[in-house]
Design an enzyme around this catalytic site. Structure first.
Site, PDB file in Angstrom:
ATOM      1  N   GLY A   1     -13.251   0.457  -1.373  1.00  0.00           N
ATOM      2  CA  GLY A   1     -13.116   1.593  -2.191  1.00  0.00           C
ATOM      3  C   GLY A   1     -12.171   1.098  -3.232  1.00  0.00           C
TER       4      GLY A   1
ATOM      5  N   TYR B   1       2.615   1.430  -1.283  1.00  0.00           N
ATOM      6  CA  TYR B   1       4.213   1.568  -1.498  1.00  0.00           C
ATOM      7  C   TYR B   1       4.622   2.171  -0.322  1.00  0.00           C
ATOM      8  CZ  TYR B   1       3.007   6.317  -2.727  1.00  0.00           C
ATOM      9  OH  TYR B   1       2.444   7.660  -2.898  1.00  0.00           O
TER      10      TYR B   1
ATOM     11  N   SER C   1       1.271  14.864  -1.114  1.00  0.00           N
ATOM     12  CA  SER C   1       0.700  14.199  -2.334  1.00  0.00           C
ATOM     13  C   SER C   1       1.930  14.445  -3.509  1.00  0.00           C
ATOM     14  CB  SER C   1      -0.438  15.019  -2.819  1.00  0.00           C
ATOM     15  OG  SER C   1      -0.636  14.592  -4.224  1.00  0.00           O
TER      16      SER C   1
ATOM     17  N   ASP D   1      -7.638   4.929 -11.443  1.00  0.00           N
ATOM     18  CA  ASP D   1      -6.958   3.913 -10.718  1.00  0.00           C
ATOM     19  C   ASP D   1      -6.776   2.715 -11.039  1.00  0.00           C
ATOM     20  OD1 ASP D   1      -6.540   6.036  -8.765  1.00  0.00           O
ATOM     21  OD2 ASP D   1      -8.383   5.371  -7.728  1.00  0.00           O
TER      22      ASP D   1
ATOM     23  N   SER E   1       1.452  14.045  -6.581  1.00  0.00           N
ATOM     24  CA  SER E   1       0.776  14.442  -7.873  1.00  0.00           C
ATOM     25  C   SER E   1       1.622  15.482  -8.624  1.00  0.00           C
ATOM     26  CB  SER E   1      -0.780  14.393  -7.630  1.00  0.00           C
ATOM     27  OG  SER E   1      -1.364  13.168  -7.417  1.00  0.00           O
TER      28      SER E   1
ATOM     29  N   LYS F   1     -13.528  11.405  -3.190  1.00  0.00           N
ATOM     30  CA  LYS F   1     -13.765  10.723  -4.324  1.00  0.00           C
ATOM     31  C   LYS F   1     -15.580  10.438  -4.694  1.00  0.00           C
ATOM     32  CE  LYS F   1      -9.332   8.508  -5.020  1.00  0.00           C
ATOM     33  NZ  LYS F   1      -8.496   7.214  -5.248  1.00  0.00           N
TER      34      LYS F   1
ATOM     35  N   ARG G   1     -11.864 -10.077   4.452  1.00  0.00           N
ATOM     36  CA  ARG G   1     -11.843 -10.501   5.889  1.00  0.00           C
ATOM     37  C   ARG G   1     -13.520 -10.730   6.208  1.00  0.00           C
ATOM     38  NH1 ARG G   1      -9.058  -6.204   9.910  1.00  0.00           N
ATOM     39  NH2 ARG G   1     -10.748  -4.923   8.880  1.00  0.00           N
ATOM     40  N   THR G   2     -13.911  -9.620   5.750  1.00  0.00           N
ATOM     41  CA  THR G   2     -15.451  -9.577   6.026  1.00  0.00           C
ATOM     42  C   THR G   2     -16.389 -10.298   4.609  1.00  0.00           C
ATOM     43  OG1 THR G   2     -15.250  -7.803   7.468  1.00  0.00           O
ATOM     44  CG2 THR G   2     -17.614  -8.315   6.697  1.00  0.00           C
TER      45      THR G   2
ATOM     46  N   LYS H   1     -19.109  -8.495   2.455  1.00  0.00           N
ATOM     47  CA  LYS H   1     -18.800  -7.215   1.742  1.00  0.00           C
ATOM     48  C   LYS H   1     -18.312  -7.657   0.118  1.00  0.00           C
ATOM     49  CE  LYS H   1     -17.286  -4.042   5.174  1.00  0.00           C
ATOM     50  NZ  LYS H   1     -16.080  -3.112   5.601  1.00  0.00           N
TER      51      LYS H   1
HETATM   52  P1  ATR Z   1      -9.940   1.532   0.715  1.00  0.00           P
HETATM   53  O1  ATR Z   1     -10.701   2.924  -0.142  1.00  0.00           O
HETATM   54  O2  ATR Z   1      -8.482   1.829   1.113  1.00  0.00           O
HETATM   55  O3  ATR Z   1     -10.398   0.264   0.088  1.00  0.00           O
HETATM   56  P2  ATR Z   1     -11.883   0.710   2.709  1.00  0.00           P
HETATM   57  O4  ATR Z   1     -13.281   1.196   1.801  1.00  0.00           O
HETATM   58  O5  ATR Z   1     -12.075   1.543   4.149  1.00  0.00           O
HETATM   59  O6  ATR Z   1     -10.560   1.421   2.267  1.00  0.00           O
HETATM   60  O7  ATR Z   1     -11.548  -0.791   2.830  1.00  0.00           O
HETATM   61  C1  ATR Z   1     -10.473  -1.396   3.458  1.00  0.00           C
HETATM   62  C2  ATR Z   1     -10.084  -2.805   2.917  1.00  0.00           C
HETATM   63  O8  ATR Z   1      -9.141  -3.298   3.692  1.00  0.00           O
HETATM   64  C3  ATR Z   1     -11.297  -3.606   3.473  1.00  0.00           C
HETATM   65  O9  ATR Z   1     -11.687  -4.879   2.345  1.00  0.00           O
HETATM   66  C4  ATR Z   1     -11.059  -4.246   4.691  1.00  0.00           C
HETATM   67  O10 ATR Z   1     -11.525  -5.387   5.050  1.00  0.00           O
HETATM   68  P3  ATR Z   1     -13.078  -5.507   5.898  1.00  0.00           P
HETATM   69  O11 ATR Z   1     -14.065  -5.188   4.550  1.00  0.00           O
HETATM   70  O12 ATR Z   1     -13.211  -6.753   6.458  1.00  0.00           O
HETATM   71  O13 ATR Z   1     -12.998  -4.292   7.007  1.00  0.00           O
HETATM   72  C5  ATR Z   1      -9.550  -4.405   4.409  1.00  0.00           C
HETATM   73  N1  ATR Z   1      -8.644  -4.311   5.585  1.00  0.00           N
HETATM   74  C6  ATR Z   1      -8.544  -3.542   6.358  1.00  0.00           C
HETATM   75  N2  ATR Z   1      -7.706  -3.940   7.347  1.00  0.00           N
HETATM   76  C7  ATR Z   1      -7.537  -5.107   7.209  1.00  0.00           C
HETATM   77  C8  ATR Z   1      -6.559  -6.139   7.889  1.00  0.00           C
HETATM   78  N3  ATR Z   1      -5.767  -5.891   9.143  1.00  0.00           N
HETATM   79  N4  ATR Z   1      -6.535  -7.360   7.247  1.00  0.00           N
HETATM   80  C9  ATR Z   1      -7.471  -7.699   6.361  1.00  0.00           C
HETATM   81  N5  ATR Z   1      -7.987  -6.667   5.719  1.00  0.00           N
HETATM   82  C10 ATR Z   1      -8.131  -5.488   6.040  1.00  0.00           C
END
Ligand code: ATR
Length: 272
Positions: free
Chosen positions: A128, A214, A14, A101, A16, A65, A150-151, A154
């Site tokens: 998140g 980053y 971290s 954030d 921070s 969190k 992607r989904t 959601k």
């Molecule tokens: P975070 O807290 O970092 O947002 P998360 O809640 O697990 O982590 O969410 C990950 C996000 O990144 C989701 O929107 C996921 O898409 P899905 O809902 O379709 O799973 C997206 N994500 C992760 N890997 C990805 C990839 N290779 N290409 C596109 N989207 C991706």
């Protein structure tokens, strides 16, 4: 001396403590800020113990969190809508939860002279990280925020929670046919070297692209954005410092200067 912590697991890397100690120095505040590695089932106990020791406040990172939200007696709107807390303040036995954030992202975009008011924003991801920035982005009065995931289900479920007609949801394949002023990558794809497969046509010569992730190198998303001719590409180091600055302001009532800390972190990343 006033004590602050960042609770997480893992937490060793971290940045921070460095950021907050730098803020303390430049604002002449006397405080101590350390990392605290918390067992996966030990978050509530760790916070209670820290309060008993006189702790003033804490940051919370992965994977605690949501638990931080659950133990808070009072919550800011932005924390409630983010469904997550990254900043705790302890006040006469009360735990107050906030989420800095999204404001950290907004501050970093504004610091980079990115116009958000009346802009068309494309937000990639519906996890998140995306959820946490929606309310602060809406507060900047954009024309619209399209949430592409992607989904797609959601993204649709996410916008329902906000009840704001400037929000729209779609899948990556439906991103063609519109150009955006600002595209923000809030997916975790960059962490595994992947690129969200949105349409090339979303980027014009005046589009700014931002990745919350980053690192030493540009992420695949920022490399793609550059190859599409984006006017500006920005990584998430300024968001990291920005969210810390908002937390610091909550605790100490002072807005620290972020520029120098961002430069120092960039330098240390380059040397890794
Ligand atoms: P975070 O807290 O970092 O947002 P998360 O809640 O697990 O982590 O969410 C990950 C996000 O990144 C989701 O929107 C996921 O898409 P899905 O809902 O379709 O799973 C997206 N994500 C992760 N890997 C990805 C990839 N290779 N290409 C596109 N989207 C991706």
């Amino acid at each position: 001396m006033d004590q602050y912590r960042v609770f997480g697991n893992p937490i060793k890397h971290s940045r921070s403590p460095f950021i907050h100690q730098s803020f303390a120095q430049t604002t002449k505040q006397v405080l101590n800020y350390e990392t605290s590695l918390v067992e996966l089932d030990g978050f509530t106990e760790a916070v209670k113990q820290f309060i008993c020791q006189g702790g003033k406040g804490a940051n919370v990172t992965v994977p605690f969190k949501e638990q931080a939200l659950a133990i808070s007696h009072e919550l800011s709107d932005r924390a409630r809508l983010a469904g997550a807390v990254n900043t705790l303040s302890f006040n006469n036995g009360k735990i107050i939860g906030d989420n800095t954030d999204g404001e950290g992202l907004v501050q970093d975009l504004l610091r980079n002279n990115v116009q958000l008011e009346n802009s068309r924003i494309l937000l990639l991801g519906a996890g998140g990280a995306a959820k946490g920035v929606i309310l602060p982005l809406l507060a900047q009065n954009p024309t619209s925020i399209v949430i592409a995931n992607r989904t797609v289900s959601k993204a649709e479920a996410l916008i329902e929670q906000f009840n704001d007609n400037r929000l729209k949801a779609c899948g990556f394949e439906q991103t063609s046919g519109a150009i955006y002023d600002v595209i923000i990558n809030a997916t975790s794809a960059s962490l595994s070297g992947k690129l969200p497969t949105i349409a090339d046509s979303t980027v014009s010569k005046s589009t700014v692209c931002y990745d919350m992730v980053y690192g030493k190198e540009f992420t695949p998303f920022l490399n793609w954005a550059k190859s599409q001719g984006a006017i500006k590409v920005i990584d998430g180091i300024g968001m990291l410092v920005g969210q810390a600055a908002v937390s610091f302001n909550i605790w100490r009532g002072l807005k620290p200067e972020v520029e120098t800390v961002i430069e120092q972190l960039k330098l240390s990343l380059a040397q890794e």
